[in-house]
Design a protein around this motif. Structure first.
Motif, PDB file in Angstrom:
ATOM      1  N   LEU A 296      77.644  78.267   1.292  1.00 48.66           N
ATOM      2  CA  LEU A 296      76.491  77.715   1.997  1.00 48.66           C
ATOM      3  C   LEU A 296      75.264  78.564   1.708  1.00 48.66           C
ATOM      4  O   LEU A 296      75.327  79.785   1.795  1.00 48.66           O
ATOM      5  N   GLN A 297      74.174  77.928   1.387  1.00 50.93           N
ATOM      6  CA  GLN A 297      72.930  78.638   1.094  1.00 50.93           C
ATOM      7  C   GLN A 297      71.851  78.143   2.050  1.00 50.93           C
ATOM      8  O   GLN A 297      71.595  76.942   2.123  1.00 50.93           O
ATOM      9  N   LEU A 298      71.224  79.086   2.755  1.00 51.28           N
ATOM     10  CA  LEU A 298      70.104  78.712   3.611  1.00 51.28           C
ATOM     11  C   LEU A 298      68.974  78.180   2.741  1.00 51.28           C
ATOM     12  O   LEU A 298      68.671  78.765   1.696  1.00 51.28           O
ATOM     13  N   PRO A 299      68.369  77.077   3.155  1.00 47.15           N
ATOM     14  CA  PRO A 299      67.235  76.562   2.374  1.00 47.15           C
ATOM     15  C   PRO A 299      66.079  77.551   2.408  1.00 47.15           C
ATOM     16  O   PRO A 299      65.926  78.321   3.347  1.00 47.15           O
TER      17      PRO A 299
ATOM     18  N   GLN B  49      78.293  69.712   4.844  1.00 42.66           N
ATOM     19  CA  GLN B  49      79.100  68.520   5.095  1.00 42.66           C
ATOM     20  C   GLN B  49      80.460  68.633   4.403  1.00 42.66           C
ATOM     21  O   GLN B  49      81.458  68.150   4.917  1.00 42.66           O
ATOM     22  N   ASP B  50      80.493  69.290   3.241  1.00 38.23           N
ATOM     23  CA  ASP B  50      81.761  69.502   2.541  1.00 38.23           C
ATOM     24  C   ASP B  50      82.636  70.527   3.246  1.00 38.23           C
ATOM     25  O   ASP B  50      83.861  70.443   3.196  1.00 38.23           O
ATOM     26  N   GLU B  51      82.016  71.522   3.884  1.00 35.62           N
ATOM     27  CA  GLU B  51      82.745  72.625   4.519  1.00 35.62           C
ATOM     28  C   GLU B  51      83.278  72.288   5.909  1.00 35.62           C
ATOM     29  O   GLU B  51      84.326  72.762   6.298  1.00 35.62           O
ATOM     30  N   VAL B  52      82.508  71.512   6.664  1.00 32.04           N
ATOM     31  CA  VAL B  52      82.826  71.293   8.076  1.00 32.04           C
ATOM     32  C   VAL B  52      83.356  69.879   8.277  1.00 32.04           C
ATOM     33  O   VAL B  52      82.762  68.904   7.801  1.00 32.04           O
ATOM     34  N   ASP B  53      84.444  69.783   9.000  1.00 30.60           N
ATOM     35  CA  ASP B  53      85.104  68.518   9.295  1.00 30.60           C
ATOM     36  C   ASP B  53      84.120  67.494   9.880  1.00 30.60           C
ATOM     37  O   ASP B  53      83.283  67.836  10.720  1.00 30.60           O
TER      38      ASP B  53
ATOM     39  N   GLU C 274      84.484  65.067  12.006  1.00 30.84           N
ATOM     40  CA  GLU C 274      84.570  64.876  13.460  1.00 30.84           C
ATOM     41  C   GLU C 274      83.835  65.992  14.205  1.00 30.84           C
ATOM     42  O   GLU C 274      83.094  65.738  15.155  1.00 30.84           O
ATOM     43  N   ILE C 275      84.008  67.213  13.750  1.00 34.49           N
ATOM     44  CA  ILE C 275      83.296  68.338  14.371  1.00 34.49           C
ATOM     45  C   ILE C 275      81.787  68.155  14.198  1.00 34.49           C
ATOM     46  O   ILE C 275      81.020  68.334  15.139  1.00 34.49           O
ATOM     47  N   ARG C 276      81.358  67.751  12.993  1.00 32.92           N
ATOM     48  CA  ARG C 276      79.926  67.542  12.750  1.00 32.92           C
ATOM     49  C   ARG C 276      79.357  66.456  13.650  1.00 32.92           C
ATOM     50  O   ARG C 276      78.263  66.601  14.201  1.00 32.92           O
ATOM     51  N   SER C 277      80.090  65.369  13.820  1.00 36.26           N
ATOM     52  CA  SER C 277      79.569  64.276  14.653  1.00 36.26           C
ATOM     53  C   SER C 277      79.466  64.721  16.112  1.00 36.26           C
ATOM     54  O   SER C 277      78.520  64.353  16.802  1.00 36.26           O
ATOM     55  N   HIS C 278      80.401  65.534  16.575  1.00 34.08           N
ATOM     56  CA  HIS C 278      80.328  66.043  17.946  1.00 34.08           C
ATOM     57  C   HIS C 278      79.157  67.003  18.126  1.00 34.08           C
ATOM     58  O   HIS C 278      78.530  67.047  19.183  1.00 34.08           O
ATOM     59  N   MET C 279      78.853  67.768  17.075  1.00 34.42           N
ATOM     60  CA  MET C 279      77.728  68.700  17.158  1.00 34.42           C
ATOM     61  C   MET C 279      76.417  67.960  17.404  1.00 34.42           C
ATOM     62  O   MET C 279      75.508  68.502  18.039  1.00 34.42           O
TER      63      MET C 279
ATOM     64  N   MET D  93      85.520  77.965  13.502  1.00 31.70           N
ATOM     65  CA  MET D  93      84.946  78.986  12.614  1.00 31.70           C
ATOM     66  C   MET D  93      85.778  80.261  12.644  1.00 31.70           C
ATOM     67  O   MET D  93      86.041  80.859  11.609  1.00 31.70           O
ATOM     68  N   SER D  94      86.145  80.696  13.842  1.00 33.63           N
ATOM     69  CA  SER D  94      86.858  81.968  13.959  1.00 33.63           C
ATOM     70  C   SER D  94      88.248  81.903  13.338  1.00 33.63           C
ATOM     71  O   SER D  94      88.757  82.912  12.858  1.00 33.63           O
ATOM     72  N   ILE D  95      88.848  80.727  13.330  1.00 34.73           N
ATOM     73  CA  ILE D  95      90.168  80.571  12.716  1.00 34.73           C
ATOM     74  C   ILE D  95      90.047  80.554  11.194  1.00 34.73           C
ATOM     75  O   ILE D  95      90.806  81.209  10.489  1.00 34.73           O
ATOM     76  N   LEU D  96      89.075  79.809  10.693  1.00 32.41           N
ATOM     77  CA  LEU D  96      88.924  79.683   9.238  1.00 32.41           C
ATOM     78  C   LEU D  96      88.283  80.893   8.590  1.00 32.41           C
ATOM     79  O   LEU D  96      88.562  81.189   7.434  1.00 32.41           O
ATOM     80  N   LEU D  97      87.409  81.570   9.308  1.00 32.09           N
ATOM     81  CA  LEU D  97      86.687  82.708   8.726  1.00 32.09           C
ATOM     82  C   LEU D  97      87.136  84.021   9.358  1.00 32.09           C
ATOM     83  O   LEU D  97      86.379  84.686  10.037  1.00 32.09           O
TER      84      LEU D  97
END
Length: 165
Positions: free
Chosen positions: A57-60, A76-80, A82-87, A123-127
């Motif tokens: 991921l690169q900050l713009p 969008q490729d990194e984060v599920d 369903e999680i994105r839609s809830h955010m 995040m804490s589980i994956l990273l």
């Protein structure tokens, strides 16, 4: 009472957003509007941390919004999905509260916190360490934005203290 977000305090890497998560949770019953806007701020801090910690991921460059980060193809490729839609619920509710002044219920606050919890837990589980060290606060924000963020956090704390206290 122990916070649902206490696990974040166990890892120094999460200090950028851990307190924001805990603060949003602490005012859920007494000040739902502060909790909802606090959840939005905590989400933004967590996402910026994720951009700093994840090499894909690169900050713009230049100015960008939370929506820019959420809709970035790499994010969008990194984060599920369903999680994105809830955010988006947290972003919408937080923005409405800040810009329109909507009144919120404890239910709105709890739902925002629940979504926030699932994201930071994911995040804490994956990273898990070791991973690249996140950028410090000074590299994530311009000096003007740092002052503005600190002022907002101080205002939230002051308002929460008045409401609770």
């Amino acid at each position: 009472m122990k916070s649902n977000f206490s696990f974040l305090k166990e890892n120094k890497e999460y200090e950028l957003f851990a307190d924001a998560c805990i603060d949003a949770e602490n005012v859920a019953s007494s000040a739902p509007a502060l909790s909802v806007s606090g959840s939005r701020k905590a989400l933004e801090l967590a996402i910026k941390w994720l951009y700093a910690a994840d090499e894909f991921l690169q900050l713009p460059s230049g100015r960008y919004t939370l929506q820019d980060l959420l809709h970035d193809p790499a994010f969008q490729d990194e984060v599920d999905a369903e999680i994105r839609s809830h955010m988006q619920y947290i972003v919408r509710m937080g923005n409405y509260g800040i810009y329109i002044g909507n009144k919120y219920t404890k239910g709105n606050a709890v739902l925002s916190l629940s979504i926030l919890f699932h994201f930071v837990e994911w995040m804490s589980i994956l990273l898990k360490p070791p991973f690249d060290r996140p950028m410090p606060f000074v590299r994530l924000y311009s000096p003007e934005d740092q002052k503005r963020i600190i002022s907002i956090v101080n205002d939230i704390n002051e308002n929460a203290t008045k409401l609770v206290g």
